[in-house]
Structures are given as C-alpha cells and as structure tokens.
Design an enzyme around this catalytic site. Sequence first.
Site, PDB file in Angstrom:
ATOM      1  N   CYS A 138      84.900 142.439   6.686  1.00  0.00           N
ATOM      2  CA  CYS A 138      85.795 141.973   5.627  1.00  0.00           C
ATOM      3  C   CYS A 138      85.388 140.575   5.162  1.00  0.00           C
ATOM      4  O   CYS A 138      85.326 140.306   3.957  1.00  0.00           O
ATOM      5  CB  CYS A 138      87.239 141.977   6.112  1.00  0.00           C
ATOM      6  SG  CYS A 138      88.448 141.588   4.827  1.00  0.00           S
ATOM      7  N   ALA A 183      92.244 131.560  -1.266  1.00  0.00           N
ATOM      8  CA  ALA A 183      92.574 132.919  -0.822  1.00  0.00           C
ATOM      9  C   ALA A 183      93.865 132.853  -0.029  1.00  0.00           C
ATOM     10  O   ALA A 183      93.912 132.263   1.047  1.00  0.00           O
ATOM     11  CB  ALA A 183      91.438 133.484   0.019  1.00  0.00           C
ATOM     12  N   CYS A 203      94.019 145.487  10.398  1.00  0.00           N
ATOM     13  CA  CYS A 203      95.045 145.473   9.354  1.00  0.00           C
ATOM     14  C   CYS A 203      95.326 146.857   8.783  1.00  0.00           C
ATOM     15  O   CYS A 203      96.450 147.141   8.373  1.00  0.00           O
ATOM     16  CB  CYS A 203      94.667 144.507   8.240  1.00  0.00           C
ATOM     17  SG  CYS A 203      93.225 144.976   7.268  1.00  0.00           S
ATOM     18  N   GLY A 235      99.986 134.096   5.006  1.00  0.00           N
ATOM     19  CA  GLY A 235     100.243 133.477   6.302  1.00  0.00           C
ATOM     20  C   GLY A 235     100.307 131.962   6.204  1.00  0.00           C
ATOM     21  O   GLY A 235     100.037 131.366   5.156  1.00  0.00           O
ATOM     22  N   VAL A 236     100.645 131.323   7.319  1.00  0.00           N
ATOM     23  CA  VAL A 236     100.830 129.879   7.331  1.00  0.00           C
ATOM     24  C   VAL A 236      99.507 129.136   7.183  1.00  0.00           C
ATOM     25  O   VAL A 236      99.443 128.079   6.531  1.00  0.00           O
ATOM     26  CB  VAL A 236     101.573 129.443   8.618  1.00  0.00           C
ATOM     27  CG1 VAL A 236     100.748 129.746   9.868  1.00  0.00           C
ATOM     28  CG2 VAL A 236     101.938 127.966   8.561  1.00  0.00           C
TER      29      VAL A 236
END
Length: 377
Positions: free
Chosen positions: A101, A6, A199, A10-11
Amino acid sequence: MKVLAAMSGGVDSAVAAARAVEAGHDVVGVHLALSRMPGTLRTGSRGCCTIEDSRDAWRACDVLGIPYYVWDFSERFKEDVVEDFVAEYAAGRTPNPCMRCNERIKFAALLEKALALGFDAVCTGHYAKVIEDADGNRELHRAADWAKDQSYVLGVLTHEQLKHSLFPLADTPSKAEVRAEAERRGLSVANKPDSHDICFIPDGDTRGWLSERIEMADGEILDHEGNVVGTHPGATAFTVGQRKGLRLGRPAPDGKPRFVLEIRPKDNTVVVGPQELLAVDVLRGIKVSWAGLPIAAAGSGEEFACMVQVRAHGDPVPARARVQAGADGRPELAVSLVEPLRGVAPGQTMVLYQGTRVLGQATIDSARSAAWRGAAG
C-alpha cells in the site's frame, strides 16, 4: 511549499497536517477511499478506511481550516494490494499488504497524482525521518521514538519519492505527546485508537477471508523428515511459524508441539517440525529497491555489514549482505544472519539498515535453516 496531506482519519495524520500548516505550507487534505463498500463504523481498533474515518478526516481539516477532498483509489487498491495479497498467498508466500500500500498507493499513485496537480510534497503521519546528506541527497532514517518507528513499512520508498515526502512526526518523542497535541488543537481524534490488522480484513479472520478467494483442496501434512503426519483443507491457509489449528493425527516422537516450517503450493503440502527448525540464518531477497541513493557496495557486489528487520515491529539483527545477479538477471540480495531469526516466511519483506538509516528492502524469496539442512543431510 504546496503540500498534499494524506488524511487517514487517525490522530497521527491529523497532527502531521496541523504541523505542516503551522510550518507555513499551503496544505490541502485528502482522504483515500480504498473500498467501494467501506464499513460504516470501525470495530474497536481493527481496520481503517471506513466511513467513520473519512468523516474524522473531514472534521480535522475543518478544524485546521484547510480544503478537504476524497479521492477514489479503490480500483487501484484492489489491483495493487488486495489482488497481490491473494496471489502471494496462493503461491505459498506471506505478503505484507501495508508495504504494498505504501509502495503502490500512498507513494506511487498518490504522489504521482499530487505532482501532476502541482503539489511539491505528500505529507503523512508516519513516524520516520528524512535527512539530507552533505550533497543534498535524501536518506530515510528511523524516527526519534523507536517504539513507534515506521521506517520499516517505508523501506520501499525510492530516492525520487523521498524528495517529495514530508514526515512532520519524525522527531516526536512519543505517541502520548501526539495525542496531547491533538487535544490542545481541538482535534476530535485525539483519543481515537490506533488501527491494526489488515484493513481489508477488519474481523482479523485471514484464513476465512482467503478461503472465499482461493480454491482450497485437501492435502498432506509432512514432518521435516518427509513422513505424513496429518491432512489439511488447503495449504495456502497456513503461514510459516503457525502452531495452532494443525490438527495433527500423529504426535511428535518427543511429544513437543510442531510448527509450520514450509508451505509447498505446487504439491499442496504443508511441512511441520520442531520449533528450533524455525530459526533461519540465510535469506535470499528479490524485487530489491534502495531507499535513497544505494550505497557503493550495492553496485560493486562487495559484502557489507548491516542490520536486517523482517517485521514491522520486529527487532533488527546483525547480518552480512551482498547484491548478486539472480537467475533472471535481476539483482538479488544474499543475506547471512549473524543471529538466526524464527518463523521467517517467503513473501515477507526484509529491510536493511545501517545505524538509523534505511538502506533498502527486498522481498524474501527463500529462508533457510542451517539446522534443517544438517538434519536433511
């Protein structure tokens, strides 16, 4: 092992995918489109799931040499996370959308689709650890870096889901090391700021966002003794523990600030009082689930010692808990805190630990203060 990574953009997810590739797994990257109209760019570190994030995820997969796909989960996200968030606020509760989520999107809908397509596991950049006991049963534990530990938001995972979960960052000692590794691997997200806030409310104005979706009506603000001390434009816009924005017309007798103690959506009232009444010591939890196999006491109804955490970055406190039958016949958690917690609101999630192990979680249905019970007689 065939692994679906997934990729949030992002890092953490990028390095997790890189480690999965390095471990010899057959890895495919997927970015979840959770909005039909994503923002073009992030604003600093607010929000996630933007067009920029999807492009960053693609770039990371390109560097790693793995296939990359975008899956549209926007309708499922809207129904299971956004609409749930609105409904919970309308009922006077304070939900945690990240828990929903993880529960309903990343480790339900995504894992379900991954398994159907022949994948063995879903890999994410969460900081948490899965450990197998002597019998091969999987348990969820805190990550090595407690400052970045995310086992709290994964407390909703079931035993079956843990069998197919892969967290390559589990033993990483710090986020700085993850960024340094991303830099060495040539990943462009090495210095990308972490996302925070909700988000789907990237500007952080939760009250304004809710006012467009929940019908607001003027109502009374009461003190903890039942006296009217002000009015409000809508009870569901408040949260337990809130101090600012109350605009009370009648000051407290002792001149000290007052805080929101309770929200009563049925009669559209908000109850305020002194800070000390925010401390609660008795919690009741519904929608109980166990991370891995439940401990023996969960089935026997016996009281057991544990640590309870009610916020993603909160400190756990010692407690005694037991499972009991609720009014609807479903299991509930009755928890007595050894050390009171402040500002706990119905709708929040309490996650139970023993040592580093996550036992399970429940949604807080009620949080009571012994001091308030005494004051109310």
